[in-house]
Design an enzyme around this catalytic site. Structure first.
Site, PDB file in Angstrom:
ATOM      1  CE1 TYR A 156      -3.675   2.485   0.157  1.00  0.00           C
ATOM      2  CE2 TYR A 156      -2.671   3.256   2.185  1.00  0.00           C
ATOM      3  CZ  TYR A 156      -3.588   3.416   1.173  1.00  0.00           C
ATOM      4  OH  TYR A 156      -4.408   4.509   1.160  1.00  0.00           O
ATOM      5  CE  LYS A 160      -3.209   5.099  -2.248  1.00  0.00           C
ATOM      6  NZ  LYS A 160      -4.182   5.563  -3.263  1.00  0.00           N
TER       7      LYS A 160
END
Length: 248
Positions: A156, A160
């Site tokens: 994750y 990003k």
């Protein structure tokens, strides 16, 4: 109204930050097309929005964001139907918290496919239309973990970080074509997912936030409205942190 007569596509617009952004854009006069993972989810969200904004122009689609061909076809149809797309908000994404020792290739690829390739596909599918008109705004949802990382779920924050790099690079490339590209990096935001976290887990996190509260989806939506509007006409290549934290 700051977005009067603008047409906006918001991926992942059926709930959470995406839904709040759809509401905010409608209040500012934009026509809003949301994407969701299934036609049923898209139409359910559209029906809810129409109840609150009966005079708004609202539509829903459900392309496979992991497929450029699927996104291109859906976005081309929207351009044909509405004449143009002025704003794209790449909000769809998936979070993940698997410990690294338990990570599989499939888990990593699932996160990267939606969080990174999905942003690429949607941007690639609409940038050409915007370039032909000489104007447009592409906005991406990043995260505070793109700056600070997180313990567990390494895909994750990795995804990003990639969104941030994509944002800065695309801003440089598309700026001469009249297209601004920015991102918003939310902090801990009180979405449905976060509401399920036990209070005893959340309270220590809240104590670290100088403003003393979690972010609300509307806080993030307001940042997207600003960056989409002419008020931000000289802002591009920025990752705007909306996380309630003080910095030196």
């Amino acid at each position: 109204m700051r977005l009067q007569n603008k047409v906006a596509i918001i991926t992942g617009g059926s709930r959470g930050i995406g839904y709040a952004t759809a509401e905010a854009f409608l209040r500012e006069g934009a026509a809003v097309i949301i994407t969701a993972s299934t036609p049923a989810s898209a139409q359910k969200a559209v029906a809810r929005l129409r109840e609150s904004y009966p005079n708004g122009i609202i539509d829903g689609i459900s392309p496979d964001l992991t497929s450029l061909a699927s996104v291109q076809q859906a976005f081309d149809e929207i351009v044909t139907k509405y004449g143009a797309v002025d704003i794209l908000v790449n909000n769809a994404g998936v979070s993940e918290s698997t410990p690294f020792a338990n990570y599989t290739e499939e888990t990593f690829e699932k996160v990267m496919d939606l969080n990174v390739k999905g942003v690429f596909h949607a941007s690639r599918a609409i940038a050409g239309h915007m370039a032909q008109r000489g104007s447009g705004v592409i906005l991406n949802t990043s995260s505070m973990v793109s700056i600070y990382g997180q313990p567990g779920g390494v895909a994750y924050p990795t995804s990003k970080f990639a969104v941030n790099g994509f944002t800065l690079s695309l801003a440089r490339e598309l700026g001469p074509k009249g297209i601004r590209v920015n991102a918003v990096a939310p902090g801990i935001t009180e979405t449905d997912m976060m509401k399920a976290v036990p209070r005893e887990v959340m309270e220590p996190l809240i104590r670290q936030i100088p403003l003393g509260r979690l972010g609300q989806p509307e806080d993030i939506a307001n940042a997207f409205v600003f960056l989409a509007s002419q008020e931000a006409s000289y802002i591009t290549g920025v990752v705007l942190q909306v996380d309630g934290l003080a910095r030196t």
